[in-house]
Design an enzyme around this catalytic site. Structure first.
Site, PDB file in Angstrom:
ATOM      1  N   TYR A 247      -9.485  -6.722  12.684  1.00 26.48           N
ATOM      2  CA  TYR A 247      -8.857  -6.197  11.472  1.00 26.48           C
ATOM      3  C   TYR A 247      -8.870  -7.258  10.375  1.00 26.48           C
ATOM      4  O   TYR A 247      -8.627  -8.442  10.617  1.00 26.48           O
ATOM      5  CB  TYR A 247      -7.401  -5.770  11.746  1.00 26.48           C
ATOM      6  CG  TYR A 247      -6.715  -5.251  10.483  1.00 26.48           C
ATOM      7  CD1 TYR A 247      -6.837  -3.917  10.123  1.00 26.48           C
ATOM      8  CD2 TYR A 247      -6.004  -6.110   9.644  1.00 26.48           C
ATOM      9  CE1 TYR A 247      -6.247  -3.441   8.942  1.00 26.48           C
ATOM     10  CE2 TYR A 247      -5.418  -5.648   8.477  1.00 26.48           C
ATOM     11  CZ  TYR A 247      -5.551  -4.310   8.129  1.00 26.48           C
ATOM     12  OH  TYR A 247      -4.979  -3.844   6.970  1.00 26.48           O
TER      13      TYR A 247
ATOM     14  N   THR B 273     -40.195  26.320  -9.631  1.00 24.74           N
ATOM     15  CA  THR B 273     -40.447  24.976  -9.103  1.00 24.74           C
ATOM     16  C   THR B 273     -40.687  24.139 -10.353  1.00 24.74           C
ATOM     17  O   THR B 273     -41.241  24.646 -11.335  1.00 24.74           O
ATOM     18  CB  THR B 273     -41.669  24.921  -8.168  1.00 24.74           C
ATOM     19  OG1 THR B 273     -42.834  25.265  -8.902  1.00 24.74           O
ATOM     20  CG2 THR B 273     -41.524  25.865  -6.969  1.00 24.74           C
ATOM     21  N   HIS B 274     -40.245  22.913 -10.356  1.00 23.41           N
ATOM     22  CA  HIS B 274     -40.323  22.052 -11.558  1.00 23.41           C
ATOM     23  C   HIS B 274     -39.606  22.694 -12.750  1.00 23.41           C
ATOM     24  O   HIS B 274     -39.944  22.421 -13.888  1.00 23.41           O
ATOM     25  CB  HIS B 274     -41.779  21.764 -11.945  1.00 23.41           C
ATOM     26  CG  HIS B 274     -42.640  21.331 -10.796  1.00 23.41           C
ATOM     27  ND1 HIS B 274     -42.830  20.011 -10.453  1.00 23.41           N
ATOM     28  CD2 HIS B 274     -43.335  22.061  -9.889  1.00 23.41           C
ATOM     29  CE1 HIS B 274     -43.626  19.945  -9.393  1.00 23.41           C
ATOM     30  NE2 HIS B 274     -43.938  21.176  -9.029  1.00 23.41           N
TER      31      HIS B 274
ATOM     32  N   GLU C 247     -19.261  22.236 -14.784  1.00 21.51           N
ATOM     33  CA  GLU C 247     -19.493  20.893 -15.341  1.00 21.51           C
ATOM     34  C   GLU C 247     -18.596  19.865 -14.663  1.00 21.51           C
ATOM     35  O   GLU C 247     -19.015  18.751 -14.354  1.00 21.51           O
ATOM     36  CB  GLU C 247     -19.219  20.888 -16.846  1.00 21.51           C
ATOM     37  CG  GLU C 247     -20.295  21.605 -17.638  1.00 21.51           C
ATOM     38  CD  GLU C 247     -19.933  21.681 -19.118  1.00 21.51           C
ATOM     39  OE1 GLU C 247     -20.704  21.190 -19.929  1.00 21.51           O
ATOM     40  OE2 GLU C 247     -18.866  22.233 -19.457  1.00 21.51           O
TER      41      GLU C 247
ATOM     42  N   GLN D  36      -7.500  -2.106   4.210  1.00 22.22           N
ATOM     43  CA  GLN D  36      -6.508  -1.313   3.484  1.00 22.22           C
ATOM     44  C   GLN D  36      -7.184  -0.555   2.330  1.00 22.22           C
ATOM     45  O   GLN D  36      -6.669   0.444   1.843  1.00 22.22           O
ATOM     46  CB  GLN D  36      -5.396  -2.236   2.954  1.00 22.22           C
ATOM     47  CG  GLN D  36      -4.286  -1.519   2.217  1.00 22.22           C
ATOM     48  CD  GLN D  36      -3.067  -2.408   2.033  1.00 22.22           C
ATOM     49  OE1 GLN D  36      -2.332  -2.671   2.980  1.00 22.22           O
ATOM     50  NE2 GLN D  36      -2.868  -2.906   0.828  1.00 22.22           N
TER      51      GLN D  36
ATOM     52  N   LYS E 205      -8.352   3.540   2.041  1.00 26.73           N
ATOM     53  CA  LYS E 205      -7.539   4.747   1.873  1.00 26.73           C
ATOM     54  C   LYS E 205      -7.672   5.480   0.557  1.00 26.73           C
ATOM     55  O   LYS E 205      -7.837   6.705   0.540  1.00 26.73           O
ATOM     56  CB  LYS E 205      -6.065   4.412   2.127  1.00 26.73           C
ATOM     57  CG  LYS E 205      -5.808   4.174   3.585  1.00 26.73           C
ATOM     58  CD  LYS E 205      -4.415   3.700   3.842  1.00 26.73           C
ATOM     59  CE  LYS E 205      -4.389   2.946   5.141  1.00 26.73           C
ATOM     60  NZ  LYS E 205      -5.270   1.737   5.145  1.00 26.73           N
TER      61      LYS E 205
ATOM     62  N   ASN F 293      -2.242  -2.576  13.194  1.00 26.09           N
ATOM     63  CA  ASN F 293      -3.697  -2.383  13.134  1.00 26.09           C
ATOM     64  C   ASN F 293      -4.151  -1.149  13.910  1.00 26.09           C
ATOM     65  O   ASN F 293      -4.959  -0.362  13.419  1.00 26.09           O
ATOM     66  CB  ASN F 293      -4.417  -3.635  13.658  1.00 26.09           C
ATOM     67  CG  ASN F 293      -4.082  -4.866  12.823  1.00 26.09           C
ATOM     68  OD1 ASN F 293      -3.475  -4.737  11.760  1.00 26.09           O
ATOM     69  ND2 ASN F 293      -4.461  -6.036  13.305  1.00 26.09           N
TER      70      ASN F 293
ATOM     71  N   ASN G  10     -17.521  27.754 -22.847  1.00 22.57           N
ATOM     72  CA  ASN G  10     -18.116  26.637 -22.104  1.00 22.57           C
ATOM     73  C   ASN G  10     -17.907  26.735 -20.600  1.00 22.57           C
ATOM     74  O   ASN G  10     -16.840  27.147 -20.144  1.00 22.57           O
ATOM     75  CB  ASN G  10     -17.514  25.316 -22.598  1.00 22.57           C
ATOM     76  CG  ASN G  10     -17.865  25.029 -24.043  1.00 22.57           C
ATOM     77  OD1 ASN G  10     -18.923  25.444 -24.513  1.00 22.57           O
ATOM     78  ND2 ASN G  10     -16.981  24.350 -24.751  1.00 22.57           N
TER      79      ASN G  10
ATOM     80  N   SER H 201       0.825  -1.213   0.000  1.00 24.02           N
ATOM     81  CA  SER H 201       0.000   0.000   0.000  1.00 24.02           C
ATOM     82  C   SER H 201       0.857   1.261   0.000  1.00 24.02           C
ATOM     83  O   SER H 201       0.342   2.371   0.008  1.00 24.02           O
ATOM     84  CB  SER H 201      -0.931   0.003   1.224  1.00 24.02           C
ATOM     85  OG  SER H 201      -0.188  -0.205   2.415  1.00 24.02           O
TER      86      SER H 201
ATOM     87  N   SER I 118     -14.209  26.066 -27.626  1.00 22.86           N
ATOM     88  CA  SER I 118     -14.354  24.786 -28.309  1.00 22.86           C
ATOM     89  C   SER I 118     -13.241  24.684 -29.352  1.00 22.86           C
ATOM     90  O   SER I 118     -12.764  25.687 -29.860  1.00 22.86           O
ATOM     91  CB  SER I 118     -15.727  24.736 -28.991  1.00 22.86           C
ATOM     92  OG  SER I 118     -15.676  23.934 -30.150  1.00 22.86           O
TER      93      SER I 118
ATOM     94  N   LYS J 165     -18.037  29.373 -29.183  1.00 20.79           N
ATOM     95  CA  LYS J 165     -18.386  28.776 -27.896  1.00 20.79           C
ATOM     96  C   LYS J 165     -17.608  29.340 -26.718  1.00 20.79           C
ATOM     97  O   LYS J 165     -16.452  29.720 -26.826  1.00 20.79           O
ATOM     98  CB  LYS J 165     -18.115  27.252 -27.929  1.00 20.79           C
ATOM     99  CG  LYS J 165     -19.021  26.454 -28.806  1.00 20.79           C
ATOM    100  CD  LYS J 165     -20.466  26.370 -28.320  1.00 20.79           C
ATOM    101  CE  LYS J 165     -20.635  25.630 -27.011  1.00 20.79           C
ATOM    102  NZ  LYS J 165     -20.438  24.180 -27.181  1.00 20.79           N
TER     103      LYS J 165
HETATM  104  N1  ARG Z   1      -1.260  -1.329   5.168  1.00 18.62           N
HETATM  105  C1  ARG Z   1      -2.186  -1.826   6.106  1.00 18.62           C
HETATM  106  C2  ARG Z   1      -3.524  -1.088   5.978  1.00 18.62           C
HETATM  107  O1  ARG Z   1      -3.519  -0.112   5.351  1.00 18.62           O
HETATM  108  C3  ARG Z   1      -1.668  -1.626   7.477  1.00 18.62           C
HETATM  109  C4  ARG Z   1      -2.213  -2.567   8.481  1.00 18.62           C
HETATM  110  C5  ARG Z   1      -1.731  -3.915   8.185  1.00 18.62           C
HETATM  111  N2  ARG Z   1      -2.126  -4.863   9.211  1.00 18.62           N
HETATM  112  C6  ARG Z   1      -2.034  -6.161   8.999  1.00 18.62           C
HETATM  113  N3  ARG Z   1      -2.443  -6.915   9.974  1.00 18.62           N
HETATM  114  N4  ARG Z   1      -1.624  -6.681   7.870  1.00 18.62           N
HETATM  115  O2  ARG Z   1      -4.543  -1.508   6.476  1.00 18.62           O
END
Ligand code: ARG
Length: 463
Positions: free
Chosen positions: A319, A157-158, A292, A324, A327, A112, A287, A25, A279, A285
């Protein structure tokens, strides 16, 4: 691709290089590095305070971590994919810097509770920034509203002309939505700002740690009461994504209005060159790309909310590596919401100009004063429903004759109903139609001026 080593002595062979890639990660959680360092410094101080490590060891860890922060900021520390994740990257570099004592950092902690801590510290800061950006945008909307209290715009409205309103009133509606967004984020913050540090892998730890102390060092308002919940809770991510989705709903609705206001059919606003594009083929144009894109980017934020809900729904305690996946969507949401708020702030600050003449013409040329004719009769004792039906007929015959209500002669009015007097013309003028809606929260100018005052007070006092 990574040339992986054996994961630990418990393993006989290394990870398949592609699996190492798949598992890693670091490419995205590097965004957490400074929070990871801060979290680890608090953990090290707690270990020293409780005597789990010596004071001297604690200081070495804290200053080694600080060195990593500086190396990262100056660009000399760039962990590669072989580090798996940001937590390993920092721990490994720490051991290079301070030697064997670096290996003590992970005492009484797991990745964790560590990753949960980092994510909360990150989000706490980002929420603060988003709340400031909301206030900036509100400030710009307020500035425009201040000068347009008496500028009238058709209210719909509408998407059918309904009743004319003050342009300031229209803009203040968005001010209110943004106020709720700001408040909602403040509420989310209460659940973001709780420390899972010390929950360990899932069950707590055998060491006599002081969770309150590390939480206090990190500015957390509270600590998780249950270690299993602490390491596996991502409610705060879902809540944030939901709050972010609502911000995007609000921005997207306003974006949509700007888009059609700028169309030839409306011409309520003119796009300024600094915020419009042309454009590649049609030379005439101009835009509205900014609104948008805001409208378009809304989709990915909703998607991240949906994705996170699905990630969570089948997870057993505690966990699981699925977490993961919290993120990338979170980071993208933060970036998207911040960028959209900033773009809309610039757009309203300098990218659009309302066209008062065109607006004035628009509100004068429709039947959006019909309710006021009915109200006029109702005020003279005609039951409202009866008045409503009568005015409905007048609208129909006027439409057929190609006339507006203001074009009817006093004789025609009196033929419709004897209660009509000369003052009907005044009562149905757009300005009067707006001014008369003086009920609390309505578009009447006095109400709008009070609303502006409250909006100003909010921007001055809220924090
Ligand atoms: N990279 C992991 C995450 O984002 C960190 C935690 C990993 N924990 C584990 N027990 N493998 O969740």
């Amino acid at each position: 691709m990574v040339q992986a080593k054996k994961w630990s002595p418990r393993f006989d062979s290394p990870l398949h290089p592609q699996i190492a890639d798949f598992n890693a990660s670091i490419s995205f959680d590097i965004a957490l590095i400074e929070y990871d360092i801060t979290g680890s410094q608090a953990h090290a101080k707690m270990l020293a305070k409780t005597g789990i490590i010596s004071a001297d060891e604690g200081e070495q860890l804290v200053s080694g971590l600080e060195q990593i922060r500086q190396e990262y900021r100056s660009g000399t520390f760039k962990p590669g994919i072989d580090a798996e994740d940001v937590h390993f990257a920092v721990e490994r570099r720490l051991t290079e810097i301070v030697g064997d004592v670096g290996k003590k950092l992970h005492t009484a902690r797991s990745r964790n509770d560590q990753v949960g801590t980092d994510t909360r510290l990150y989000l706490r800061e980002q929420i603060g920034q988003i709340r400031n950006l909301i206030r900036d945008f509100q400030g710009v909307l307020l500035e425009i509203a201040e000068v347009h209290v008496e500028t009238l715009i058709p209210g719909y409205t509408h998407l059918q002309r309904a009743q004319p309103i003050s342009l300031a009133h229209h803009l203040l509606a968005y001010f209110q939505m943004l106020k709720r967004d700001w408040e909602r984020l403040g509420d989310v913050l209460k659940r973001v700002n709780i420390s899972p540090l010390g929950c360990g892998a899932l069950a707590g730890t055998t060491f006599a740690i002081d969770r309150h102390y590390s939480a206090e060092l990190l500015g957390f308002a509270d600590i998780y009461a249950n270690s299993l919940d602490g390491v596996s809770d991502r409610d705060f991510v879902v809540e944030f994504l939901a709050a972010a989705s609502l911000i995007m709903v609000h921005l997207s609705r306003l974006a949509e209005e700007v888009i059609f206001w700028s169309a030839e059919e409306f011409r309520f606003v003119r796009l300024q060159d600094s915020c419009a594009t042309g454009s590649s083929i049609m030379p005439q144009k101009k835009n509205p790309d900014v609104p948008e894109l805001v409208r378009g980017k809304t989709g990915r934020v909703f998607g991240h909310l949906q994705a996170m809900l699905v990630v969570m729904k089948g997870l057993p305690l505690a966990y699981n590596k699925d977490l993961q996946e919290d993120k990338e969507g979170l980071f993208d949401t933060v970036k998207t919401v911040q960028a959209c708020l900033q773009a809309m702030t610039i757009l309203f600050h300098e990218g659009i100009e309302f066209c008062p003449q065109r607006l004035q013409q628009a509100v004068a040329e429709d039947f959006s004063n019909a309710t006021d004719v009915a109200d006029y009769l109702a005020n003279k004792g005609v039951p409202f429903r009866e008045a409503y039906n009568l005015v409905g007929q007048v609208v129909q015959t006027s439409l057929a004759a190609g006339k507006l209500l203001k074009d009817l002669t006093i004789v025609e009015w009196k033929n419709i109903h004897p209660a009509f007097e000369e003052d009907i013309y005044q009562a149905i003028s757009p300005r009067q139609v707006v001014a008369a809606r003086n009920s609390y929260g309505g578009t009447g100018f006095n109400q709008v001026r009070e609303a502006l005052q409250k909006a100003r007070d909010f921007l001055q006092t809220a924090d």
